[in-house]
Scaffold this motif. Structure first.
Motif, PDB file in Angstrom:
ATOM      1  N   ARG A  62       0.837  -1.202   0.000  1.00  0.00           N
ATOM      2  CA  ARG A  62       0.000   0.000   0.000  1.00  0.00           C
ATOM      3  C   ARG A  62       0.870   1.248   0.000  1.00  0.00           C
ATOM      4  O   ARG A  62       1.969   1.262   0.578  1.00  0.00           O
ATOM      5  N   PRO A  63       0.380   2.338  -0.615  1.00  0.00           N
ATOM      6  CA  PRO A  63       1.149   3.598  -0.585  1.00  0.00           C
ATOM      7  C   PRO A  63       1.081   4.218   0.806  1.00  0.00           C
ATOM      8  O   PRO A  63       0.079   4.096   1.505  1.00  0.00           O
ATOM      9  N   GLN A  64       2.176   4.856   1.204  1.00  0.00           N
ATOM     10  CA  GLN A  64       2.195   5.548   2.490  1.00  0.00           C
ATOM     11  C   GLN A  64       2.249   7.060   2.334  1.00  0.00           C
ATOM     12  O   GLN A  64       2.253   7.791   3.325  1.00  0.00           O
ATOM     13  N   VAL A  65       2.301   7.511   1.082  1.00  0.00           N
ATOM     14  CA  VAL A  65       2.206   8.941   0.785  1.00  0.00           C
ATOM     15  C   VAL A  65       1.256   9.114  -0.395  1.00  0.00           C
ATOM     16  O   VAL A  65       0.962   8.150  -1.118  1.00  0.00           O
ATOM     17  N   SER A  66       0.799  10.326  -0.579  1.00  0.00           N
ATOM     18  CA  SER A  66      -0.132  10.619  -1.675  1.00  0.00           C
ATOM     19  C   SER A  66       0.612  11.204  -2.873  1.00  0.00           C
ATOM     20  O   SER A  66       1.666  11.827  -2.734  1.00  0.00           O
ATOM     21  N   GLY A  67       0.038  10.988  -4.063  1.00  0.00           N
ATOM     22  CA  GLY A  67       0.621  11.574  -5.257  1.00  0.00           C
ATOM     23  C   GLY A  67       0.245  10.791  -6.499  1.00  0.00           C
ATOM     24  O   GLY A  67      -0.456   9.767  -6.428  1.00  0.00           O
ATOM     25  N   PHE A  68       0.706  11.294  -7.621  1.00  0.00           N
ATOM     26  CA  PHE A  68       0.453  10.632  -8.899  1.00  0.00           C
ATOM     27  C   PHE A  68       1.549   9.598  -9.173  1.00  0.00           C
ATOM     28  O   PHE A  68       2.735   9.860  -8.930  1.00  0.00           O
ATOM     29  N   VAL A  69       1.135   8.442  -9.673  1.00  0.00           N
ATOM     30  CA  VAL A  69       2.092   7.400 -10.023  1.00  0.00           C
ATOM     31  C   VAL A  69       2.804   7.824 -11.309  1.00  0.00           C
ATOM     32  O   VAL A  69       2.164   8.104 -12.330  1.00  0.00           O
ATOM     33  N   THR A  70       4.138   7.883 -11.247  1.00  0.00           N
ATOM     34  CA  THR A  70       4.920   8.294 -12.413  1.00  0.00           C
ATOM     35  C   THR A  70       5.582   7.116 -13.121  1.00  0.00           C
ATOM     36  O   THR A  70       6.034   7.266 -14.261  1.00  0.00           O
ATOM     37  N   ASP A  71       5.623   5.950 -12.450  1.00  0.00           N
ATOM     38  CA  ASP A  71       6.238   4.790 -13.095  1.00  0.00           C
ATOM     39  C   ASP A  71       5.707   3.505 -12.450  1.00  0.00           C
ATOM     40  O   ASP A  71       5.547   3.440 -11.226  1.00  0.00           O
ATOM     41  N   THR A  85      12.042  -2.161  -6.596  1.00  0.00           N
ATOM     42  CA  THR A  85      11.091  -1.065  -6.810  1.00  0.00           C
ATOM     43  C   THR A  85       9.926  -1.530  -7.668  1.00  0.00           C
ATOM     44  O   THR A  85      10.121  -2.096  -8.752  1.00  0.00           O
ATOM     45  N   LEU A  86       8.704  -1.292  -7.176  1.00  0.00           N
ATOM     46  CA  LEU A  86       7.500  -1.698  -7.883  1.00  0.00           C
ATOM     47  C   LEU A  86       6.792  -0.500  -8.532  1.00  0.00           C
ATOM     48  O   LEU A  86       6.339  -0.587  -9.673  1.00  0.00           O
ATOM     49  N   PHE A  87       6.674   0.595  -7.783  1.00  0.00           N
ATOM     50  CA  PHE A  87       5.991   1.797  -8.268  1.00  0.00           C
ATOM     51  C   PHE A  87       6.803   3.023  -7.850  1.00  0.00           C
ATOM     52  O   PHE A  87       7.509   2.995  -6.831  1.00  0.00           O
ATOM     53  N   VAL A  88       6.650   4.075  -8.610  1.00  0.00           N
ATOM     54  CA  VAL A  88       7.247   5.361  -8.233  1.00  0.00           C
ATOM     55  C   VAL A  88       6.129   6.397  -8.199  1.00  0.00           C
ATOM     56  O   VAL A  88       5.400   6.581  -9.179  1.00  0.00           O
ATOM     57  N   ALA A 177       4.356 -11.371  -7.691  1.00  0.00           N
ATOM     58  CA  ALA A 177       3.447 -10.228  -7.733  1.00  0.00           C
ATOM     59  C   ALA A 177       2.069 -10.674  -8.194  1.00  0.00           C
ATOM     60  O   ALA A 177       1.936 -11.546  -9.058  1.00  0.00           O
ATOM     61  N   GLY A 178       1.053 -10.069  -7.611  1.00  0.00           N
ATOM     62  CA  GLY A 178      -0.314 -10.364  -8.017  1.00  0.00           C
ATOM     63  C   GLY A 178      -0.751  -9.445  -9.156  1.00  0.00           C
ATOM     64  O   GLY A 178       0.058  -8.949  -9.933  1.00  0.00           O
ATOM     65  N   MET A 179      -2.041  -9.215  -9.226  1.00  0.00           N
ATOM     66  CA  MET A 179      -2.603  -8.340 -10.262  1.00  0.00           C
ATOM     67  C   MET A 179      -2.760  -6.926  -9.701  1.00  0.00           C
ATOM     68  O   MET A 179      -2.946  -6.739  -8.496  1.00  0.00           O
ATOM     69  N   THR A 180      -2.689  -5.942 -10.591  1.00  0.00           N
ATOM     70  CA  THR A 180      -2.865  -4.558 -10.170  1.00  0.00           C
ATOM     71  C   THR A 180      -3.634  -3.785 -11.225  1.00  0.00           C
ATOM     72  O   THR A 180      -3.494  -4.039 -12.436  1.00  0.00           O
ATOM     73  N   SER A 181      -4.423  -2.825 -10.762  1.00  0.00           N
ATOM     74  CA  SER A 181      -5.155  -1.945 -11.680  1.00  0.00           C
ATOM     75  C   SER A 181      -4.525  -0.565 -11.740  1.00  0.00           C
ATOM     76  O   SER A 181      -5.019   0.327 -12.423  1.00  0.00           O
ATOM     77  N   VAL A 182      -3.407  -0.379 -11.010  1.00  0.00           N
ATOM     78  CA  VAL A 182      -2.749   0.924 -10.957  1.00  0.00           C
ATOM     79  C   VAL A 182      -1.905   1.121 -12.209  1.00  0.00           C
ATOM     80  O   VAL A 182      -1.103   0.259 -12.579  1.00  0.00           O
ATOM     81  N   ARG A 183      -2.082   2.265 -12.854  1.00  0.00           N
ATOM     82  CA  ARG A 183      -1.319   2.596 -14.038  1.00  0.00           C
ATOM     83  C   ARG A 183      -0.666   3.969 -13.856  1.00  0.00           C
ATOM     84  O   ARG A 183      -1.005   4.716 -12.923  1.00  0.00           O
ATOM     85  N   VAL A 184       0.262   4.310 -14.753  1.00  0.00           N
ATOM     86  CA  VAL A 184       0.919   5.618 -14.693  1.00  0.00           C
ATOM     87  C   VAL A 184      -0.135   6.721 -14.775  1.00  0.00           C
ATOM     88  O   VAL A 184      -1.045   6.676 -15.611  1.00  0.00           O
TER      89      VAL A 184
END
Length: 374
Positions: A62-71, A85-88, A177-184
């Motif tokens: 889970r994210p621990q800060v807020s913001g837009f996913v850049t990668d 690293t999974l997400f930026v 890794a499982g499935m994710t719906s999160v995109r850039v």
């Protein structure tokens, strides 16, 4: 004619009495049945239990800060390593906050150095009796305030550095890794309901099942403790949902010390290696447990009959059949029961055809010892 009628009636009465007497004697005739004299014996059991399969670790990232996913740097279903690293999440605002916090620390350090010099000068002047106690104490308070301001700035710097690191979302474990719906471009936050992705460590699988409380109590009485009972178990096997047998054996490593109030059962965990990833978290199967029972009474199922889910046997007491309820542990061979209660060493029971008997029927036969041939 009158005397002839009386004679005929008398003869009928005699015949009727004789017939009734013979019928009564027929009801009391003893019946020969196979008999079994029960004695404790040792048995190796193999019992199957329904089970659920879980990964050694199923972690929701889970994210621990807020913001837009850049990668997005993770591929769904891929193997990932701890620290990968999974997400930026957009790092620009967090990097700026970190630089600002570092600047505040530098400012606080300078202020502390100034306060320290002022305090040293005040102490010299006080020693020469140039300034008063009040002025010296004021210098000390200024120094202490500068120390506190530096600590506060350092804490803010640490928090800013942590937030910046949280913007780089890494895998906390090795796994898949499982499935994710999160995109850039997606906006994420610590309060979002769904995780970014799940990572399952499936190198080993935990298989959970339950044992009846009585069975656990019996084993702990036999082996002395829960820990000794865990050590006593032989390797276990797993039958999968498709009926196939998993190629690797597992071992029982934990028996819960809490009885489920709803089911009266105790949770047990077995561990299986999963080098090929054949076992999947969330799956089901049956655990096949082999273990030894000592000093238990074993009887054939043919010696029992059931009424309203209760199991009975006929004991032979003073030559007559006496119905007795028993509690049993069902073996998976379909032929025998282990008697948990209701029979004692030396009891004689009817070993076959119990369902055809009636209470109080006279019984004859030569008892065979239950442990003959052991």
């Amino acid at each position: 004619m009158r005397y002839l009628k009386i004679a005929v009636l008398g003869l009928c009465a005699v015949i009727g009495m004789t017939s009734c007497k013979q019928k009564a004697q027929g009801q009391m005739e003893a019946v020969t049945y196979p008999l079994l004299k029960v004695f404790p014996e040792d048995r190796s059991l193999s019992v199957s239990y329904s089970a659920v399969i879980e990964g050694k670790q199923d972690v929701e990232v889970r994210p621990q800060v807020s913001g837009f996913v850049t990668d997005v740097l993770v591929k769904e279903g891929a193997k990932v390593k701890k620290g990968q690293t999974l997400f930026v999440i957009d790092t620009i605002p967090y990097a700026a906050a970190y630089r600002q916090a570092k600047a505040a620390v530098a400012t606080a350090e300078a202020q502390l150095a100034t306060a320290e010099l002022s305090l040293e000068g005040s102490e010299d002047l006080y020693a020469d009796k140039v300034i008063s106690d009040f002025e010296l104490q004021t210098a000390r308070n200024s120094y202490n305030s500068a120390v506190a301001a530096l600590r506060q700035a350092e804490a803010a710097e640490a928090s800013a550095a942590q937030n910046l690191s949280y913007a780089i979302v890494k895998s906390p474990v090795n796994g898949s890794a499982g499935m994710t719906s999160v995109r850039v471009g997606a906006l994420v936050s610590a309060s979002m309901a769904e995780p970014l992705i799940s990572v399952s460590d499936n190198s080993q699988m935990y298989v959970y099942f339950s044992l009846p409380e009585k069975e656990v109590l019996s084993m702990t009485r036999q082996y002395g403790s829960i820990d000794n009972t865990v050590d006593s178990f032989q390797p276990v096997s797993l039958t999968m949902a498709d009926g196939s047998t998993y190629e690797h054996q597992g071992h029982i490593d934990v028996i819960s010390r809490i009885v489920d109030k709803g089911t009266g059962a105790v949770s047990v965990r077995a561990v299986f290696d999963n080098p090929d990833g054949r076992l999947m978290s969330g799956g089901s199967g049956r655990v096949n447990v082999s273990y030894d029972r000592t000093d238990c009474i074993v009887i054939p199922q043919e010696a029992t009959y059931e009424i309203q889910d209760k199991i009975f046997v006929y004991k032979v007491i003073d030559g007559k059949a006496v119905s007795s309820e028993i509690k049993v542990f069902r073996l998976n061979n379909g032929r025998e029961y282990i008697v948990e209660s209701g029979l004692s060493e030396g009891d004689v029971i009817v070993s076959e055809g119990a369902g055809l008997l009636r209470e109080g029927t006279p019984i004859t036969g030569t008892p065979v010892n239950s442990n003959e041939g052991e």
